[in-house]
Design a protein around this motif. Structure first.
Motif, PDB file in Angstrom:
ATOM      1  N   UNK A   1     -20.472  -3.858   9.017  1.00 29.09           N
ATOM      2  CA  UNK A   1     -21.363  -2.859   9.605  1.00 29.09           C
ATOM      3  C   UNK A   1     -21.289  -1.555   8.821  1.00 29.09           C
ATOM      4  N   UNK A   2     -22.395  -0.835   8.840  1.00 25.68           N
ATOM      5  CA  UNK A   2     -22.496   0.460   8.173  1.00 25.68           C
ATOM      6  C   UNK A   2     -21.988   1.545   9.113  1.00 25.68           C
ATOM      7  N   UNK A   3     -20.941   2.225   8.686  1.00 25.86           N
ATOM      8  CA  UNK A   3     -20.385   3.281   9.526  1.00 25.86           C
ATOM      9  C   UNK A   3     -19.685   4.305   8.649  1.00 25.86           C
ATOM     10  N   UNK A   4     -20.142   5.562   8.651  1.00 27.21           N
ATOM     11  CA  UNK A   4     -19.453   6.589   7.869  1.00 27.21           C
ATOM     12  C   UNK A   4     -18.032   6.837   8.358  1.00 27.21           C
ATOM     13  N   UNK A   5     -17.810   6.719   9.661  1.00 27.31           N
ATOM     14  CA  UNK A   5     -16.459   6.917  10.202  1.00 27.31           C
ATOM     15  C   UNK A   5     -15.508   5.840   9.688  1.00 27.31           C
ATOM     16  N   UNK A   6     -16.002   4.613   9.594  1.00 27.94           N
ATOM     17  CA  UNK A   6     -15.176   3.507   9.121  1.00 27.94           C
ATOM     18  C   UNK A   6     -14.799   3.692   7.657  1.00 27.94           C
ATOM     19  N   UNK A   7     -15.736   4.135   6.839  1.00 27.80           N
ATOM     20  CA  UNK A   7     -15.443   4.376   5.427  1.00 27.80           C
ATOM     21  C   UNK A   7     -14.435   5.514   5.273  1.00 27.80           C
ATOM     22  N   UNK A   8     -14.594   6.561   6.075  1.00 26.39           N
ATOM     23  CA  UNK A   8     -13.636   7.669   6.017  1.00 26.39           C
ATOM     24  C   UNK A   8     -12.243   7.213   6.455  1.00 26.39           C
ATOM     25  N   UNK A   9     -12.191   6.342   7.479  1.00 20.15           N
ATOM     26  CA  UNK A   9     -10.900   5.810   7.914  1.00 20.15           C
ATOM     27  C   UNK A   9     -10.248   4.976   6.819  1.00 20.15           C
ATOM     28  N   UNK A  10     -11.048   4.190   6.108  1.00 20.98           N
ATOM     29  CA  UNK A  10     -10.532   3.407   4.975  1.00 20.98           C
ATOM     30  C   UNK A  10      -9.934   4.326   3.918  1.00 20.98           C
ATOM     31  N   UNK A  11     -10.601   5.439   3.661  1.00 21.51           N
ATOM     32  CA  UNK A  11     -10.098   6.389   2.665  1.00 21.51           C
ATOM     33  C   UNK A  11      -8.771   6.991   3.106  1.00 21.51           C
ATOM     34  N   UNK A  12      -8.672   7.349   4.386  1.00 22.47           N
ATOM     35  CA  UNK A  12      -7.429   7.942   4.898  1.00 22.47           C
ATOM     36  C   UNK A  12      -6.279   6.946   4.802  1.00 22.47           C
ATOM     37  N   UNK A  13      -6.531   5.699   5.207  1.00 23.10           N
ATOM     38  CA  UNK A  13      -5.483   4.682   5.140  1.00 23.10           C
ATOM     39  C   UNK A  13      -5.072   4.419   3.700  1.00 23.10           C
ATOM     40  N   UNK A  14      -6.026   4.432   2.782  1.00 24.63           N
ATOM     41  CA  UNK A  14      -5.692   4.178   1.381  1.00 24.63           C
ATOM     42  C   UNK A  14      -4.955   5.347   0.739  1.00 24.63           C
ATOM     43  N   UNK A  15      -5.115   6.543   1.279  1.00 27.90           N
ATOM     44  CA  UNK A  15      -4.242   7.642   0.844  1.00 27.90           C
ATOM     45  C   UNK A  15      -2.792   7.316   1.191  1.00 27.90           C
ATOM     46  N   UNK A  16      -2.588   6.754   2.403  1.00 21.15           N
ATOM     47  CA  UNK A  16      -1.239   6.307   2.775  1.00 21.15           C
ATOM     48  C   UNK A  16      -0.740   5.192   1.884  1.00 21.15           C
ATOM     49  N   UNK A  17      -1.643   4.289   1.468  1.00 23.94           N
ATOM     50  CA  UNK A  17      -1.246   3.205   0.564  1.00 23.94           C
ATOM     51  C   UNK A  17      -0.812   3.760  -0.788  1.00 23.94           C
ATOM     52  N   UNK A  18      -1.545   4.741  -1.298  1.00 23.89           N
ATOM     53  CA  UNK A  18      -1.187   5.362  -2.578  1.00 23.89           C
ATOM     54  C   UNK A  18       0.198   5.985  -2.499  1.00 23.89           C
ATOM     55  N   UNK A  19       0.436   6.764  -1.434  1.00 21.97           N
ATOM     56  CA  UNK A  19       1.755   7.398  -1.275  1.00 21.97           C
ATOM     57  C   UNK A  19       2.842   6.346  -1.059  1.00 21.97           C
ATOM     58  N   UNK A  20       2.524   5.298  -0.273  1.00 20.78           N
ATOM     59  CA  UNK A  20       3.511   4.247  -0.018  1.00 20.78           C
ATOM     60  C   UNK A  20       3.898   3.483  -1.266  1.00 20.78           C
ATOM     61  N   UNK A  21       2.918   3.196  -2.133  1.00 15.81           N
ATOM     62  CA  UNK A  21       3.246   2.480  -3.365  1.00 15.81           C
ATOM     63  C   UNK A  21       4.097   3.334  -4.307  1.00 15.81           C
ATOM     64  N   UNK A  22       3.856   4.631  -4.313  1.00 13.76           N
ATOM     65  CA  UNK A  22       4.686   5.513  -5.145  1.00 13.76           C
ATOM     66  C   UNK A  22       6.129   5.541  -4.640  1.00 13.76           C
ATOM     67  N   UNK A  23       6.281   5.634  -3.315  1.00 17.33           N
ATOM     68  CA  UNK A  23       7.634   5.611  -2.747  1.00 17.33           C
ATOM     69  C   UNK A  23       8.302   4.264  -2.993  1.00 17.33           C
ATOM     70  N   UNK A  24       7.548   3.169  -2.820  1.00 22.83           N
ATOM     71  CA  UNK A  24       8.106   1.834  -3.032  1.00 22.83           C
ATOM     72  C   UNK A  24       8.535   1.636  -4.479  1.00 22.83           C
ATOM     73  N   UNK A  25       7.741   2.140  -5.418  1.00 21.90           N
ATOM     74  CA  UNK A  25       8.110   2.032  -6.831  1.00 21.90           C
ATOM     75  C   UNK A  25       9.412   2.770  -7.114  1.00 21.90           C
ATOM     76  N   UNK A  26       9.571   3.951  -6.516  1.00 21.76           N
ATOM     77  CA  UNK A  26      10.820   4.686  -6.696  1.00 21.76           C
ATOM     78  C   UNK A  26      12.018   3.960  -6.097  1.00 21.76           C
ATOM     79  N   UNK A  27      11.835   3.362  -4.925  1.00 21.42           N
ATOM     80  CA  UNK A  27      12.943   2.643  -4.272  1.00 21.42           C
ATOM     81  C   UNK A  27      13.339   1.408  -5.073  1.00 21.42           C
ATOM     82  N   UNK A  28      12.354   0.623  -5.504  1.00 24.52           N
ATOM     83  CA  UNK A  28      12.671  -0.574  -6.288  1.00 24.52           C
ATOM     84  C   UNK A  28      13.263  -0.213  -7.647  1.00 24.52           C
ATOM     85  N   UNK A  29      12.770   0.883  -8.248  1.00 25.52           N
ATOM     86  CA  UNK A  29      13.353   1.325  -9.513  1.00 25.52           C
ATOM     87  C   UNK A  29      14.800   1.762  -9.346  1.00 25.52           C
TER      88      UNK A  29
END
Length: 205
Positions: free
Chosen positions: A106-134
């Protein structure tokens, strides 16, 4: 014949043309004016770019490895297991993938914005995970540090196979984290572009 009227309003000249219903141009104008009203929010570009399967697959892999490593290292958990990064990053990836799947339906601007917010968390989470595994790669295995007086190192510290296996798994998670990072950045780029285009509302005549 089409009736044309000219009106001067200050420095602006307004030309109005009345087209009869029998004129072929009237049908073209009618179809053109109805086109923007078909959908209120176009996300076709975002739908084509979204890599929902990668996030869902990565989330399942993280959670599965988290369960396996937690069960095998319950006595001496490694840094990634003790931090719980495998679980919460896996859950975050599953949420992101589920939102991307829903945005395809479905077309929803709120849904796309929510996807962007969650993916900001994914970006930060992957950076933290890379540091922990390193950090886990350069550290000794749990319990294999310098023993104190009257202490004996565990048996697994005498074999390098365990450390090599652990380092290989951490390197795999680092590479997977880099892939997830790139995917999340791509989702943010296309999502931002879609939301930005939505701000320009078409002028209906």
């Amino acid at each position: 014949m089409a009736a044309t009227t000219v009106t001067d309003a200050g420095s602006v000249r307004i030309i109005t043309e009345v087209i009869p219903a029998t004129d072929p141009r009237a049908a073209q104008l009618a179809s053109g004016s109805q086109a923007p009203a078909q959908t209120s929010f176009q996300t076709r570009g975002f739908r084509k770019a979204q890599p929902k399967t990668i996030h869902i697959f990565s989330g399942i892999v993280h959670i599965c490895f988290g369960v396996i490593l937690t069960m095998s290292e319950h006595k001496n958990p490694s840094l990634p297991v003790a931090s719980g990064i495998l679980f919460w990053l896996g859950i975050l990836l599953l949420v992101s993938g589920s939102l991307l799947v829903e945005s395809e339906r479905r077309d929803s601007p709120v849904l796309v914005k929510t996807c962007c917010v969650v993916n900001v968390g994914v970006v930060l989470g992957t950076l933290v995970a890379t540091g922990i595994h390193g950090t886990a790669i350069i550290q000794n295995m749990p319990g294999c540090g310098k023993p104190g007086p009257f202490q004996i190192r565990p048996e697994w510290c005498l074999s390098m196979n365990s450390k090599v296996l652990s380092n290989g798994l951490d390197c795999t998670m680092v590479l997977l984290g880099l892939l997830e990072f790139c995917v999340a950045v791509a989702v943010l780029a296309f999502g931002y572009d879609t939301v930005r285009q939505h701000t320009y509302s078409p002028l209906a005549l």
